[in-house]
Write a protein that holds these residues in place. Structure first.
Motif, PDB file in Angstrom:
ATOM      1  N   MET A   1     -10.787  20.605  13.066  1.00  0.00           N
ATOM      2  CA  MET A   1     -10.357  19.205  13.127  1.00  0.00           C
ATOM      3  C   MET A   1      -8.945  19.070  12.555  1.00  0.00           C
ATOM      4  N   PHE A   2      -8.128  18.272  13.194  1.00  0.00           N
ATOM      5  CA  PHE A   2      -6.774  18.031  12.699  1.00  0.00           C
ATOM      6  C   PHE A   2      -6.754  16.757  11.864  1.00  0.00           C
ATOM      7  N   LEU A   3      -6.209  16.852  10.667  1.00  0.00           N
ATOM      8  CA  LEU A   3      -6.083  15.653   9.834  1.00  0.00           C
ATOM      9  C   LEU A   3      -4.653  15.127   9.951  1.00  0.00           C
ATOM     10  N   PRO A   4      -4.513  13.861  10.307  1.00  0.00           N
ATOM     11  CA  PRO A   4      -3.164  13.311  10.448  1.00  0.00           C
ATOM     12  C   PRO A   4      -2.480  13.202   9.087  1.00  0.00           C
ATOM     13  N   ASN A   5      -1.174  13.419   9.056  1.00  0.00           N
ATOM     14  CA  ASN A   5      -0.432  13.243   7.812  1.00  0.00           C
ATOM     15  C   ASN A   5      -0.072  11.768   7.674  1.00  0.00           C
ATOM     16  N   SER A   6      -1.113  10.966   7.465  1.00  0.00           N
ATOM     17  CA  SER A   6      -0.906   9.525   7.436  1.00  0.00           C
ATOM     18  C   SER A   6      -2.004   8.930   6.575  1.00  0.00           C
ATOM     19  N   PHE A   7      -1.776   7.701   6.098  1.00  0.00           N
ATOM     20  CA  PHE A   7      -2.824   7.055   5.320  1.00  0.00           C
ATOM     21  C   PHE A   7      -4.071   6.875   6.157  1.00  0.00           C
ATOM     22  N   ILE A   8      -5.180   7.142   5.530  1.00  0.00           N
ATOM     23  CA  ILE A   8      -6.442   6.931   6.207  1.00  0.00           C
ATOM     24  C   ILE A   8      -6.585   5.418   6.461  1.00  0.00           C
ATOM     25  N   ASP A   9      -7.195   5.067   7.543  1.00  0.00           N
ATOM     26  CA  ASP A   9      -7.431   3.665   7.924  1.00  0.00           C
ATOM     27  C   ASP A   9      -6.160   2.917   8.336  1.00  0.00           C
ATOM     28  N   SER A  47      -5.780   9.466  -0.133  1.00  0.00           N
ATOM     29  CA  SER A  47      -6.437   8.327   0.520  1.00  0.00           C
ATOM     30  C   SER A  47      -7.627   8.762   1.368  1.00  0.00           C
ATOM     31  N   ALA A  48      -7.635  10.025   1.785  1.00  0.00           N
ATOM     32  CA  ALA A  48      -8.725  10.522   2.636  1.00  0.00           C
ATOM     33  C   ALA A  48     -10.071  10.476   1.925  1.00  0.00           C
ATOM     34  N   ASN A  49     -10.031  10.351   0.613  1.00  0.00           N
ATOM     35  CA  ASN A  49     -11.253  10.325  -0.204  1.00  0.00           C
ATOM     36  C   ASN A  49     -12.016   9.015  -0.111  1.00  0.00           C
ATOM     37  N   PHE A  50     -11.344   7.933   0.326  1.00  0.00           N
ATOM     38  CA  PHE A  50     -11.924   6.602   0.158  1.00  0.00           C
ATOM     39  C   PHE A  50     -12.681   6.093   1.382  1.00  0.00           C
ATOM     40  N   GLU A  51     -13.747   5.352   1.096  1.00  0.00           N
ATOM     41  CA  GLU A  51     -14.469   4.620   2.131  1.00  0.00           C
ATOM     42  C   GLU A  51     -13.590   3.490   2.642  1.00  0.00           C
ATOM     43  N   SER A  52     -13.682   3.183   3.905  1.00  0.00           N
ATOM     44  CA  SER A  52     -12.814   2.139   4.443  1.00  0.00           C
ATOM     45  C   SER A  52     -13.276   0.733   4.032  1.00  0.00           C
ATOM     46  N   TYR A  53     -14.545   0.603   3.659  1.00  0.00           N
ATOM     47  CA  TYR A  53     -15.081  -0.727   3.306  1.00  0.00           C
ATOM     48  C   TYR A  53     -14.745  -1.076   1.864  1.00  0.00           C
ATOM     49  N   ASN A  54     -14.229  -2.280   1.665  1.00  0.00           N
ATOM     50  CA  ASN A  54     -13.958  -2.774   0.313  1.00  0.00           C
ATOM     51  C   ASN A  54     -15.017  -3.812  -0.046  1.00  0.00           C
ATOM     52  N   PRO A  55     -15.950  -3.454  -0.924  1.00  0.00           N
ATOM     53  CA  PRO A  55     -17.090  -4.346  -1.212  1.00  0.00           C
ATOM     54  C   PRO A  55     -16.684  -5.594  -1.994  1.00  0.00           C
ATOM     55  N   THR A  56     -15.617  -5.526  -2.771  1.00  0.00           N
ATOM     56  CA  THR A  56     -15.189  -6.696  -3.558  1.00  0.00           C
ATOM     57  C   THR A  56     -14.759  -7.835  -2.638  1.00  0.00           C
ATOM     58  N   PHE A  57     -14.011  -7.495  -1.605  1.00  0.00           N
ATOM     59  CA  PHE A  57     -13.472  -8.517  -0.708  1.00  0.00           C
ATOM     60  C   PHE A  57     -14.278  -8.636   0.588  1.00  0.00           C
ATOM     61  N   GLY A  58     -15.274  -7.774   0.755  1.00  0.00           N
ATOM     62  CA  GLY A  58     -16.068  -7.815   1.982  1.00  0.00           C
ATOM     63  C   GLY A  58     -15.237  -7.545   3.218  1.00  0.00           C
ATOM     64  N   ALA A 270      -1.920   9.982  -8.164  1.00  0.00           N
ATOM     65  CA  ALA A 270      -1.738   9.652  -6.746  1.00  0.00           C
ATOM     66  C   ALA A 270      -2.999   8.979  -6.193  1.00  0.00           C
ATOM     67  N   MET A 271      -4.155   9.445  -6.649  1.00  0.00           N
ATOM     68  CA  MET A 271      -5.425   8.845  -6.205  1.00  0.00           C
ATOM     69  C   MET A 271      -5.505   7.388  -6.656  1.00  0.00           C
ATOM     70  N   LEU A 272      -5.154   7.145  -7.925  1.00  0.00           N
ATOM     71  CA  LEU A 272      -5.162   5.780  -8.457  1.00  0.00           C
ATOM     72  C   LEU A 272      -4.154   4.900  -7.710  1.00  0.00           C
ATOM     73  N   GLY A 273      -2.979   5.446  -7.452  1.00  0.00           N
ATOM     74  CA  GLY A 273      -1.962   4.695  -6.710  1.00  0.00           C
ATOM     75  C   GLY A 273      -2.443   4.330  -5.317  1.00  0.00           C
ATOM     76  N   ALA A 274      -3.034   5.295  -4.621  1.00  0.00           N
ATOM     77  CA  ALA A 274      -3.538   5.043  -3.262  1.00  0.00           C
ATOM     78  C   ALA A 274      -4.627   3.975  -3.280  1.00  0.00           C
ATOM     79  N   LYS A 275      -5.473   4.032  -4.287  1.00  0.00           N
ATOM     80  CA  LYS A 275      -6.558   3.055  -4.401  1.00  0.00           C
ATOM     81  C   LYS A 275      -6.003   1.656  -4.665  1.00  0.00           C
ATOM     82  N   ILE A 276      -5.026   1.580  -5.569  1.00  0.00           N
ATOM     83  CA  ILE A 276      -4.423   0.278  -5.897  1.00  0.00           C
ATOM     84  C   ILE A 276      -3.740  -0.317  -4.670  1.00  0.00           C
TER      85      ILE A 276
END
Ligand code: MN
Ligand code: MN
Length: 291
Positions: A1-9, A47-58, A270-276
């Motif tokens: 599988m090829f992973l794009p060099n781009s933000f997930i989602d 960013s590839a680590n994160f689920e696309s759904y944000n439960p706080t904001f639905g 970087a993980m914290l930054g991507a999440k924020i």
């Protein structure tokens, strides 16, 4: 599988996008330790680590018009890089986009703020989260050094600026801040007043509907964010900074995250930054939607 060099989602194309993320891998004026040039790609990877759904904001980020424009071409010269960034930001604003810039160092913020201020007109303010005042007139021979960014904004763009998280600077900067009635909150102020109250006061003081929000990651305590150019202990906690970004995103016409230096940790900054950044987008998108 090829992973794009781009933000997930970040699935939209440029035309249909509203949130346009881009990196500026520039760290040539960094004073203590360089390396923030590697941050945009480190954040993309994290960013590839994160689920696309944000439960706080639905909200599911895959449903939002997000585009990753890649990295801006940089010059070895700070003035040339700032000019390129200024022009790129103006182009994004003219196209009706919300620019999200990932540094790179804090000097870059000046070009973003200048472009946003010209676009917004009078109804404009700047909120900076930072451990440092960045009020030096020049540093190491550069007026556009990362240690001067707030001073340059005050001198050349707007005095409608609030800094939060401050805890470091030479005596001259503290004197300058007091003598010029600069509005700022130290990290200890946030600890005693609470971030919610600080943000309420800051927004009242700024009194504008178009805000530029700049997150110098060293505002956050190095216990949470050790991968930094200039780490400074006794900082804000990550949760308070998330509260700030969530609260301020709905007012923001531009946003940046700068000064992450990924070589100095195991990926957590970087993980914290991507999440924020994702919290910023989700909160902004939620505020734009009718209930
Ligand atoms: Mn800074
Ligand atoms: Mn700083």
């Amino acid at each position: 599988m090829f992973l794009p060099n781009s933000f997930i989602d970040a699935l939209a194309d440029y035309e249909s996008a509203y949130y346009v993320i881009f990196g500026v891998p520039f760290d040539n004026t960094s004073s203590y330790r360089a390396g923030s040039r590697w941050a945009p790609d480190a954040m993309r990877q994290a960013s590839a680590n994160f689920e696309s759904y944000n439960p706080t904001f639905g909200i599911d980020l895959v449903d939002l018009p997000i585009y990753d424009a890649g990295n801006l071409e940089t010059s070895a010269l700070v003035d040339e890089t700032l000019q390129n960034l200024y022009e790129a930001t103006k182009g994004l604003l003219k196209d009706g986009k919300l620019p999200i810039m990932l540094g790179g160092e804090h000097s870059l913020t000046f070009a973003m703020v200048k472009a946003c201020a010209e676009f917004a007109g009078e109804d404009f303010g700047v909120l900076v989260l930072d451990a440092h005042f960045d009020l030096r007139e020049e540093y190491r021979g550069f007026k556009q050094n990362h240690a001067c960014v707030s001073r340059n904004i005050l001198n050349q763009v707007t005095t409608n600026l609030v800094s939060i998280g401050i805890r470091s600077g030479p005596e001259e900067e503290w004197v300058f801040a007091r003598e010029n009635n600069l509005k700022y909150y130290t990290a200890d102020d946030v600890e005693s007043l609470g971030m919610v109250e600080v943000l309420k006061e800051a927004l009242e003081w700024l009194d504008c509907s178009q805000l530029y929000l700049s997150l110098d990651m060293d505002a956050i305590d190095p216990a949470y964010a050790p991968g930094l150019g200039t780490p400074e202990p006794f900082g804000l906690n990550a949760r308070d900074v998330r509260t700030a970004v969530r609260t301020l995103a709905p007012f923001s016409m531009g946003f940046d995250i700068v000064e992450i230096a990924p070589e100095y940790d195991s990926g957590q900054t970087a993980m914290l930054g991507a999440k924020i950044m994702r919290e910023f987008i989700a909160s902004h998108a939620k505020s734009c939607r009718k209930p």
